[in-house]
Write a protein that holds these residues in place. Structure first.
Motif, PDB file in Angstrom:
ATOM      1  N   ILE A 104      45.966  37.919  34.592  1.00 25.55           N
ATOM      2  CA  ILE A 104      46.393  37.915  35.985  1.00 25.55           C
ATOM      3  C   ILE A 104      45.679  36.786  36.716  1.00 25.55           C
ATOM      4  CG2 ILE A 104      46.378  39.208  38.161  1.00 25.55           C
ATOM      5  CD1 ILE A 104      46.481  41.770  36.549  1.00 25.55           C
ATOM      6  N   ALA A 105      46.433  35.926  37.354  1.00 30.38           N
ATOM      7  CA  ALA A 105      45.827  34.846  38.140  1.00 30.38           C
ATOM      8  C   ALA A 105      45.207  35.419  39.404  1.00 30.38           C
ATOM      9  CB  ALA A 105      46.887  33.808  38.498  1.00 30.38           C
ATOM     10  N   VAL A 106      44.003  34.949  39.733  1.00 28.08           N
ATOM     11  CA  VAL A 106      43.319  35.365  40.956  1.00 28.08           C
ATOM     12  C   VAL A 106      43.220  34.157  41.884  1.00 28.08           C
ATOM     13  CG1 VAL A 106      41.232  36.364  41.956  1.00 28.08           C
ATOM     14  CG2 VAL A 106      41.961  37.047  39.648  1.00 28.08           C
ATOM     15  N   TRP A 107      43.651  34.343  43.115  1.00 29.71           N
ATOM     16  CA  TRP A 107      43.551  33.299  44.122  1.00 29.71           C
ATOM     17  C   TRP A 107      42.711  33.792  45.282  1.00 29.71           C
ATOM     18  CZ3 TRP A 107      46.858  28.676  45.143  1.00 29.71           C
ATOM     19  CH2 TRP A 107      47.466  28.205  43.963  1.00 29.71           C
ATOM     20  N   PHE A 122      53.332  32.068  52.100  1.00 30.52           N
ATOM     21  CA  PHE A 122      53.364  33.478  51.707  1.00 30.52           C
ATOM     22  C   PHE A 122      52.715  34.253  52.843  1.00 30.52           C
ATOM     23  CE2 PHE A 122      50.156  30.962  49.545  1.00 30.52           C
ATOM     24  CZ  PHE A 122      48.996  31.464  50.103  1.00 30.52           C
ATOM     25  N   ALA A 123      52.827  35.564  52.816  1.00 29.92           N
ATOM     26  CA  ALA A 123      52.397  36.375  53.952  1.00 29.92           C
ATOM     27  C   ALA A 123      51.364  37.407  53.523  1.00 29.92           C
ATOM     28  CB  ALA A 123      53.595  37.069  54.594  1.00 29.92           C
ATOM     29  N   PRO A 124      50.057  37.134  53.686  1.00 30.66           N
ATOM     30  CA  PRO A 124      49.045  38.149  53.394  1.00 30.66           C
ATOM     31  C   PRO A 124      49.184  39.343  54.325  1.00 30.66           C
ATOM     32  CG  PRO A 124      48.054  35.969  53.652  1.00 30.66           C
ATOM     33  CD  PRO A 124      49.464  35.877  54.131  1.00 30.66           C
ATOM     34  N   ASP A 137      55.257  42.621  47.559  1.00 30.46           N
ATOM     35  CA  ASP A 137      56.026  42.146  46.404  1.00 30.46           C
ATOM     36  C   ASP A 137      55.483  40.828  45.863  1.00 30.46           C
ATOM     37  OD1 ASP A 137      56.796  40.524  48.475  1.00 30.46           O
ATOM     38  OD2 ASP A 137      58.910  41.082  48.437  1.00 30.46           O
ATOM     39  N   GLN A 138      54.432  40.305  46.509  1.00 29.28           N
ATOM     40  CA  GLN A 138      53.787  39.086  46.024  1.00 29.28           C
ATOM     41  C   GLN A 138      52.513  39.380  45.231  1.00 29.28           C
ATOM     42  OE1 GLN A 138      53.452  37.381  49.944  1.00 29.28           O
ATOM     43  NE2 GLN A 138      55.065  35.885  49.518  1.00 29.28           N
ATOM     44  N   GLN A 160      53.465  37.136  39.109  1.00 25.71           N
ATOM     45  CA  GLN A 160      54.059  36.316  40.159  1.00 25.71           C
ATOM     46  C   GLN A 160      53.758  34.843  39.906  1.00 25.71           C
ATOM     47  OE1 GLN A 160      55.919  37.821  42.624  1.00 25.71           O
ATOM     48  NE2 GLN A 160      55.535  39.710  41.504  1.00 25.71           N
ATOM     49  N   ASN A 161      54.652  33.982  40.415  1.00 24.92           N
ATOM     50  CA  ASN A 161      54.409  32.549  40.322  1.00 24.92           C
ATOM     51  C   ASN A 161      53.437  32.123  41.414  1.00 24.92           C
ATOM     52  OD1 ASN A 161      56.226  32.096  38.173  1.00 24.92           O
ATOM     53  ND2 ASN A 161      57.954  32.121  39.606  1.00 24.92           N
ATOM     54  N   PRO A 162      52.400  31.364  41.061  1.00 32.48           N
ATOM     55  CA  PRO A 162      51.450  30.927  42.085  1.00 32.48           C
ATOM     56  C   PRO A 162      52.082  29.929  43.030  1.00 32.48           C
ATOM     57  CG  PRO A 162      50.986  29.845  40.002  1.00 32.48           C
ATOM     58  CD  PRO A 162      52.060  30.871  39.724  1.00 32.48           C
ATOM     59  N   PRO A 163      51.563  29.819  44.235  1.00 35.12           N
ATOM     60  CA  PRO A 163      52.093  28.837  45.179  1.00 35.12           C
ATOM     61  C   PRO A 163      51.803  27.422  44.703  1.00 35.12           C
ATOM     62  CG  PRO A 163      50.084  29.806  46.025  1.00 35.12           C
ATOM     63  CD  PRO A 163      50.443  30.581  44.792  1.00 35.12           C
TER      64      PRO A 163
END
Length: 317
Positions: A104-107, A122-124, A137-138, A160-163
């Motif tokens: 899992i990618a962590v940003w 995107f909307a946190p 859903d992100q 999910q695809n990263p930004p």
């Protein structure tokens, strides 16, 4: 950091551990310093994993998986993730639990103070109470602690695809510096089996539950707590000029007034804008009087800065 723009950055230094199975909560409860069985949905907690002698092998930010509430996911430093999962798995025995390191990618997502997320693609979630957890859903969002910066969130992009953000190294340094300013310690490979939870202030930031019962090292940790014998604590310092921070964890620091031996160790470090931000484990009695130097008695001066929580009377240096 207050005036920095909103940004998102991949946190390659963090990995995600997953504990799954019907006994996952009970198993983790018996291994970590935190009350895991009492951890409610929508909340994350800081926790430590110790040796039988009470020394930390890892620090984790852990929560129930919002999409699979029987499971738990935890952020840990990437360089210890596999070893931590392997060691924990040794003690599962007949429990219905499984430990895995997830792809899992962590940003890290940081918003400028008073700024909305409109500038980001995107909307946190809106709720920014520290350690609150939300699912969109992100992906999964965990609100990170902060000192003076705007809202900060760990973002777990499960499938999910990263930004398509510019992966500027200065953004990663800014995120790590904000962790340090918030007084959030991360155990990594260079500092495993060195510190007890109290010397990293875990008892001050709700990373240790003293009523939950047994876990490895619990007797040592509890004895130090109830006898009031904590002589070393973690402080926040800034060294100038800055230097590469990648190899500083575990390095010695010195007091110019007492050059004969090290006076503490670096816990975490992040460099940027000509400064090196540091979390330091030092003698509590020295804070406010020591003239700290990084690496050697001739090393850069370390000015002690206030943490967002109280440890003792600390003067900025």
């Amino acid at each position: 950091m207050n005036n920095s723009p909103s940004f998102a950055v991949p946190l390659a230094d963090l990995s995600v551990l997953r504990a799954s199975g019907a006994d996952a909560a009970a198993f983790l409860h018996g291994q970590l310093t935190q009350d895991i069985t009492g951890l409610p949905p929508g909340q994350a907690r800081l926790a430590g994993y110790c040796t039988p002698k009470g020394r930390l092998l890892g620090t984790l930010v852990i929560c129930r998986d919002p999409a699979q509430p029987e499971d738990f996911v935890a952020l840990v430093k990437a360089d210890i993730a596999q070893a931590l999962a392997k060691r924990l798995s040794m003690f599962i025995l007949r429990a219905k639990a499984k430990l895995t390191v997830e792809p899992i990618a962590v940003w890290g997502v940081q918003l400028a103070a008073g700024q909305q997320a409109a500038s980001l693609p995107f909307a946190p979630p809106v709720d920014d109470a520290p350690f609150s957890v939300a699912q969109t859903d992100q992906g999964t969002w965990i609100a990170a602690p902060r000192a003076e910066a705007g809202p900060r969130r760990w973002w777990l992009l499960d499938g999910q695809n990263p930004p398509t953000e510019d992966h500027d190294a200065s953004r990663l340094a800014a995120w790590q510096a904000a962790d340090i300013a918030a007084g959030l310690p991360w155990i990594q490979a260079a500092t495993q089996d060195v510190f007890i939870p109290q010397t990293l202030n875990l008892d001050l930031i709700e990373g240790v539950n003293f009523t939950k019962g047994c876990y490895p090292g619990q007797e040592v940790v509890a004895r130090s707590h109830y006898r009031g014998t904590i002589k070393r604590r973690m402080a926040y310092g800034i060294a100038q000029p800055g230097g590469p921070a990648d190899s500083l964890a575990g390095s010695d620091i010195f007091d110019a007034a007492r050059p004969e031996s090290p006076s503490g160790r670096v816990v975490n470090a992040a460099s940027g804008d000509g400064e090196t931000h540091l979390l330091l484990e030092v003698h509590l009695a020295d804070l406010g009087t020591a003239e700290y130097r990084l690496g050697s008695i001739q090393g850069p001066h370390i000015g002690i800065q206030p943490l967002p929580y109280h440890i003792d009377s600390v003067e900025a240096g």
